[in-house]
Design an enzyme around this catalytic site. Structure first.
Site, PDB file in Angstrom:
ATOM      1  N   HIS A   1       0.850  -1.190   0.000  1.00  0.00           N
ATOM      2  CA  HIS A   1       0.000   0.000   0.000  1.00  0.00           C
ATOM      3  C   HIS A   1       0.883   1.236   0.000  1.00  0.00           C
ATOM      4  O   HIS A   1       2.107   1.162   0.147  1.00  0.00           O
ATOM      5  CB  HIS A   1      -0.994   0.015   1.172  1.00  0.00           C
ATOM      6  CG  HIS A   1      -0.399   0.217   2.523  1.00  0.00           C
ATOM      7  ND1 HIS A   1      -1.145   0.620   3.598  1.00  0.00           N
ATOM      8  CD2 HIS A   1       0.848   0.082   2.993  1.00  0.00           C
ATOM      9  CE1 HIS A   1      -0.385   0.716   4.672  1.00  0.00           C
ATOM     10  NE2 HIS A   1       0.834   0.393   4.332  1.00  0.00           N
TER      11      HIS A   1
ATOM     12  N   CYS B   1       5.864   6.088   4.850  1.00  0.00           N
ATOM     13  CA  CYS B   1       4.598   5.452   4.470  1.00  0.00           C
ATOM     14  C   CYS B   1       3.961   6.078   3.235  1.00  0.00           C
ATOM     15  O   CYS B   1       2.997   5.537   2.701  1.00  0.00           O
ATOM     16  CB  CYS B   1       3.616   5.494   5.639  1.00  0.00           C
ATOM     17  SG  CYS B   1       4.160   4.498   7.044  1.00  0.00           S
TER      18      CYS B   1
ATOM     19  N   HIS C   1       5.129   0.461  -0.263  1.00  0.00           N
ATOM     20  CA  HIS C   1       5.775  -0.501   0.626  1.00  0.00           C
ATOM     21  C   HIS C   1       4.775  -1.608   0.963  1.00  0.00           C
ATOM     22  O   HIS C   1       3.600  -1.512   0.619  1.00  0.00           O
ATOM     23  CB  HIS C   1       6.293   0.179   1.902  1.00  0.00           C
ATOM     24  CG  HIS C   1       5.224   0.781   2.750  1.00  0.00           C
ATOM     25  ND1 HIS C   1       4.560   1.957   2.422  1.00  0.00           N
ATOM     26  CD2 HIS C   1       4.674   0.362   3.922  1.00  0.00           C
ATOM     27  CE1 HIS C   1       3.673   2.238   3.355  1.00  0.00           C
ATOM     28  NE2 HIS C   1       3.709   1.278   4.276  1.00  0.00           N
TER      29      HIS C   1
ATOM     30  N   HIS D   1       3.578  -5.032   3.801  1.00  0.00           N
ATOM     31  CA  HIS D   1       3.567  -5.587   5.155  1.00  0.00           C
ATOM     32  C   HIS D   1       3.105  -7.037   5.107  1.00  0.00           C
ATOM     33  O   HIS D   1       2.381  -7.442   4.200  1.00  0.00           O
ATOM     34  CB  HIS D   1       2.580  -4.825   6.054  1.00  0.00           C
ATOM     35  CG  HIS D   1       2.897  -3.386   6.240  1.00  0.00           C
ATOM     36  ND1 HIS D   1       3.901  -2.945   7.056  1.00  0.00           N
ATOM     37  CD2 HIS D   1       2.315  -2.277   5.725  1.00  0.00           C
ATOM     38  CE1 HIS D   1       3.940  -1.622   7.030  1.00  0.00           C
ATOM     39  NE2 HIS D   1       2.986  -1.186   6.221  1.00  0.00           N
TER      40      HIS D   1
ATOM     41  N   HIS E   1      -1.511 -10.595  -1.325  1.00  0.00           N
ATOM     42  CA  HIS E   1      -0.633 -10.257  -2.451  1.00  0.00           C
ATOM     43  C   HIS E   1      -1.297  -9.301  -3.439  1.00  0.00           C
ATOM     44  O   HIS E   1      -1.193  -9.461  -4.648  1.00  0.00           O
ATOM     45  CB  HIS E   1      -0.111 -11.529  -3.131  1.00  0.00           C
ATOM     46  CG  HIS E   1       0.956 -12.184  -2.328  1.00  0.00           C
ATOM     47  ND1 HIS E   1       0.654 -13.026  -1.284  1.00  0.00           N
ATOM     48  CD2 HIS E   1       2.296 -12.092  -2.377  1.00  0.00           C
ATOM     49  CE1 HIS E   1       1.789 -13.445  -0.735  1.00  0.00           C
ATOM     50  NE2 HIS E   1       2.801 -12.892  -1.373  1.00  0.00           N
TER      51      HIS E   1
ATOM     52  N   GLU F   1       0.387  -4.250  11.210  1.00  0.00           N
ATOM     53  CA  GLU F   1       1.324  -4.143  10.094  1.00  0.00           C
ATOM     54  C   GLU F   1       2.723  -4.582  10.502  1.00  0.00           C
ATOM     55  O   GLU F   1       3.530  -4.931   9.646  1.00  0.00           O
ATOM     56  CB  GLU F   1       1.386  -2.694   9.597  1.00  0.00           C
ATOM     57  CG  GLU F   1       0.097  -2.210   9.000  1.00  0.00           C
ATOM     58  CD  GLU F   1       0.158  -0.762   8.563  1.00  0.00           C
ATOM     59  OE1 GLU F   1      -0.648  -0.390   7.705  1.00  0.00           O
ATOM     60  OE2 GLU F   1       1.011   0.006   9.064  1.00  0.00           O
TER      61      GLU F   1
END
Length: 120
Positions: A14, A25, A29, A31, A71, A110
């Site tokens: 995201h 952020c 990136h 998680h 994914h 996260e």
């Protein structure tokens, strides 16, 4: 009240909007997310075997999670809000509260040390 909780895992990317361009952020990136569903019921509302809900009933949530979020790029899936952990917790709750009326909270992690929880 009695509470049960089940944990689920998925991986996704995201990018968070409305942040300074140098904020980590704000960049693309990913998680390894952990989602917890908490379901609650009063003792007189338990099912005949004595369950808040059979954990096996949550298999549909796992299938949905794998198909819808795993994914994926969350900005493409959760289009009506910034995909922060807080907004994801509310979004998941809204998606599943009708199917699981006992749903009392959704937690989204996260990282190993951070959680957001939505408990209406």
């Amino acid at each position: 009240m009695l509470h049960i909780t089940k944990e689920f895992h998925f991986s996704a990317s995201h990018r968070l909007e409305h942040l300074p361009s140098d904020h980590q952020c704000a960049r693309l990136h990913g998680h390894n997310y952990i989602i917890e569903l908490k379901l609650s019921a009063a003792p007189d509302q338990l099912t005949e075997p004595g369950f808040v809900r059979d954990y096996g009933d949550l298999a549909d949530f796992k299938k949905w999670l794998d198909h819808t979020l795993d994914h994926r790029h969350l900005n493409d899936i959760i289009e009506d809000r910034n995909p922060s952990a807080e907004n994801m917790a509310m979004w998941i709750y809204d998606q599943w509260t009708e199917r699981y009326p006992e749903l009392s909270a959704v937690r989204v992690s996260e990282t190993d040390k951070t959680w957001a929880e939505y408990r209406p």
